[in-house]
Design a protein around this motif. Structure first.
Motif, PDB file in Angstrom:
ATOM      1  N   GLU A  61       0.829  -1.211   0.000  1.00 22.41           N
ATOM      2  CA  GLU A  61       0.000   0.000   0.000  1.00 22.41           C
ATOM      3  C   GLU A  61       0.857   1.252   0.000  1.00 22.41           C
ATOM      4  N   SER A  62       1.966   1.236   0.761  1.00 21.85           N
ATOM      5  CA  SER A  62       2.839   2.403   0.826  1.00 21.85           C
ATOM      6  C   SER A  62       3.476   2.698  -0.516  1.00 21.85           C
ATOM      7  N   ALA A  63       3.861   1.657  -1.217  1.00 26.39           N
ATOM      8  CA  ALA A  63       4.497   1.848  -2.512  1.00 26.39           C
ATOM      9  C   ALA A  63       3.493   2.335  -3.553  1.00 26.39           C
ATOM     10  N   MET A  64       2.250   1.903  -3.422  1.00 32.96           N
ATOM     11  CA  MET A  64       1.235   2.261  -4.407  1.00 32.96           C
ATOM     12  C   MET A  64       0.672   3.655  -4.180  1.00 32.96           C
ATOM     13  N   SER A  65       0.587   4.088  -2.938  1.00 29.82           N
ATOM     14  CA  SER A  65      -0.027   5.386  -2.662  1.00 29.82           C
ATOM     15  C   SER A  65       0.810   6.176  -1.669  1.00 29.82           C
ATOM     16  N   PRO A  66       1.910   6.750  -2.125  1.00 32.15           N
ATOM     17  CA  PRO A  66       2.727   7.541  -1.193  1.00 32.15           C
ATOM     18  C   PRO A  66       1.948   8.747  -0.693  1.00 32.15           C
ATOM     19  N   ARG A  67       2.190   9.119   0.551  1.00 34.36           N
ATOM     20  CA  ARG A  67       1.505  10.253   1.161  1.00 34.36           C
ATOM     21  C   ARG A  67       2.245  11.537   0.801  1.00 34.36           C
ATOM     22  N   PRO A  68       1.476  12.552   0.348  1.00 37.88           N
ATOM     23  CA  PRO A  68       2.136  13.812   0.035  1.00 37.88           C
ATOM     24  C   PRO A  68       2.613  14.539   1.291  1.00 37.88           C
ATOM     25  N   ASP A  69       1.924  14.336   2.422  1.00 45.42           N
ATOM     26  CA  ASP A  69       2.312  14.970   3.684  1.00 45.42           C
ATOM     27  C   ASP A  69       3.161  13.989   4.471  1.00 45.42           C
ATOM     28  N   ALA A  70       4.457  14.210   4.508  1.00 46.31           N
ATOM     29  CA  ALA A  70       5.357  13.278   5.159  1.00 46.31           C
ATOM     30  C   ALA A  70       5.345  13.400   6.675  1.00 46.31           C
ATOM     31  N   GLY A  71       4.927  14.544   7.204  1.00 46.59           N
ATOM     32  CA  GLY A  71       4.980  14.733   8.644  1.00 46.59           C
ATOM     33  C   GLY A  71       3.686  15.271   9.203  1.00 46.59           C
ATOM     34  N   PRO A  72       3.662  15.560  10.506  1.00 48.43           N
ATOM     35  CA  PRO A  72       2.472  16.108  11.148  1.00 48.43           C
ATOM     36  C   PRO A  72       2.111  17.484  10.587  1.00 48.43           C
ATOM     37  N   LYS A  73       0.815  17.780  10.581  1.00 48.97           N
ATOM     38  CA  LYS A  73       0.339  19.078  10.076  1.00 48.97           C
ATOM     39  C   LYS A  73      -0.596  19.699  11.111  1.00 48.97           C
ATOM     40  N   ASP A  74      -0.284  20.922  11.534  1.00 47.41           N
ATOM     41  CA  ASP A  74      -1.143  21.640  12.474  1.00 47.41           C
ATOM     42  C   ASP A  74      -2.452  22.001  11.793  1.00 47.41           C
ATOM     43  N   LEU A  75      -3.560  21.775  12.491  1.00 50.54           N
ATOM     44  CA  LEU A  75      -4.881  22.130  11.973  1.00 50.54           C
ATOM     45  C   LEU A  75      -5.441  23.359  12.683  1.00 50.54           C
ATOM     46  N   THR A  76      -5.450  23.304  14.018  1.00 51.88           N
ATOM     47  CA  THR A  76      -5.959  24.421  14.822  1.00 51.88           C
ATOM     48  C   THR A  76      -5.027  24.665  15.994  1.00 51.88           C
ATOM     49  N   GLU A  77      -5.155  25.856  16.566  1.00 53.26           N
ATOM     50  CA  GLU A  77      -4.314  26.211  17.708  1.00 53.26           C
ATOM     51  C   GLU A  77      -5.003  27.295  18.526  1.00 53.26           C
ATOM     52  N   GLY A  78      -4.743  27.301  19.832  1.00 55.50           N
ATOM     53  CA  GLY A  78      -5.265  28.353  20.699  1.00 55.50           C
ATOM     54  C   GLY A  78      -4.552  28.380  22.034  1.00 55.50           C
ATOM     55  N   ARG A  79      -4.656  29.519  22.708  1.00 58.59           N
ATOM     56  CA  ARG A  79      -4.039  29.697  24.029  1.00 58.59           C
ATOM     57  C   ARG A  79      -5.073  29.461  25.120  1.00 58.59           C
ATOM     58  N   PHE A  80      -4.647  28.792  26.176  1.00 54.59           N
ATOM     59  CA  PHE A  80      -5.541  28.551  27.306  1.00 54.59           C
ATOM     60  C   PHE A  80      -5.828  29.846  28.050  1.00 54.59           C
ATOM     61  N   VAL A  81      -7.053  29.957  28.527  1.00 53.22           N
ATOM     62  CA  VAL A  81      -7.469  31.030  29.422  1.00 53.22           C
ATOM     63  C   VAL A  81      -7.899  30.390  30.734  1.00 53.22           C
ATOM     64  N   THR A  82      -7.781  31.144  31.796  1.00 57.78           N
ATOM     65  CA  THR A  82      -8.102  30.660  33.130  1.00 57.78           C
ATOM     66  C   THR A  82      -9.609  30.678  33.380  1.00 57.78           C
ATOM     67  N   HIS A  83     -10.093  29.604  34.013  1.00 61.18           N
ATOM     68  CA  HIS A  83     -11.471  29.560  34.502  1.00 61.18           C
ATOM     69  C   HIS A  83     -11.424  29.408  36.020  1.00 61.18           C
ATOM     70  N   GLU A  84     -11.563  28.188  36.542  1.00 58.86           N
ATOM     71  CA  GLU A  84     -11.570  27.985  37.996  1.00 58.86           C
ATOM     72  C   GLU A  84     -10.177  27.932  38.612  1.00 58.86           C
ATOM     73  N   HIS A  85      -9.169  27.608  37.810  1.00 63.17           N
ATOM     74  CA  HIS A  85      -7.784  27.529  38.296  1.00 63.17           C
ATOM     75  C   HIS A  85      -6.881  28.203  37.274  1.00 63.17           C
TER      76      HIS A  85
END
Length: 186
Positions: A61-85
């Motif tokens: 399967e790997s030889a027949m369909s190589p993946r164009p994305d060789a590594g991890p790809k970020d999709l979303t990101e955000g900074r934590f905000v404080t609630h109870e702690h």
């Protein structure tokens, strides 16, 4: 003439009261786990190259369909905000090379607590103060209150409907903190 009154308790009454106090103290300690206010657990995991829940393609399967994305790809990101702690750090959703997804928490700093879980929520970070909302997905028990950690997103989960990552205390139904997840550029 003054008369002093002396209350005389039976041994059985004293033992019953002492037993009740010990049981109440034990239940209180088990429920609140106050020692966690003074402890830290640091976890530092590297970003995985692939998801452990996804099957690896065969050599054919790997030889027949190589993946164009060789590594991890970020999709979303955000900074934590404080609630109870007090909570800070970054939450990222990442697509791995094998197609699996992880929620990654980086530079996390929060309080240790009893039964803290990590969720993806359809509500934004501010709204989860009132609850996780319908469709929230638990991705695991919080591994540590400090550091960098990965949580495997269940296979088949459509990430497009989730607006925040949440540190949620199951025991007391409160959010320690949350991060709005926005699409990354690049």
């Amino acid at each position: 003439m003054s008369q002093s009154y002396r209350v005389r308790l039976s041994r059985r009454t004293v033992l019953t009261v002492l037993l009740a106090v010990v049981v109440a103290a034990g239940l209180g300690l088990a429920l609140f786990q106050p020692w966690k206010a003074f402890t830290d657990t640091e976890v530092n995991e590297a970003l995985p190259a692939s998801s452990s829940t996804q099957p690896m393609p065969s050599m054919k399967e790997s030889a027949m369909s190589p993946r164009p994305d060789a590594g991890p790809k970020d999709l979303t990101e955000g900074r934590f905000v404080t609630h109870e702690h007090a909570t800070s750090g970054i939450a990222r959703t990442v697509r791995l090379a094998d197609g699996g997804h992880v929620l990654r928490l980086e530079d996390l700093k929060t309080s240790d607590g009893p039964d803290v879980r990590v969720y993806l929520s359809t509500r934004d970070a501010d709204a989860v103060k009132k609850g996780l909302g319908d469709g929230a997905v638990e991705v695991g028990k919080l591994k540590g209150n400090l550091g960098n950690q990965n949580y495997t997103v269940p296979a088949g989960t459509d990430l497009s409907g989730f607006r925040s990552a949440v540190l949620w205390c199951q025991r007391f139904s409160v959010s320690f903190g949350a991060a709005d997840l926005s699409m990354t550029t690049g």
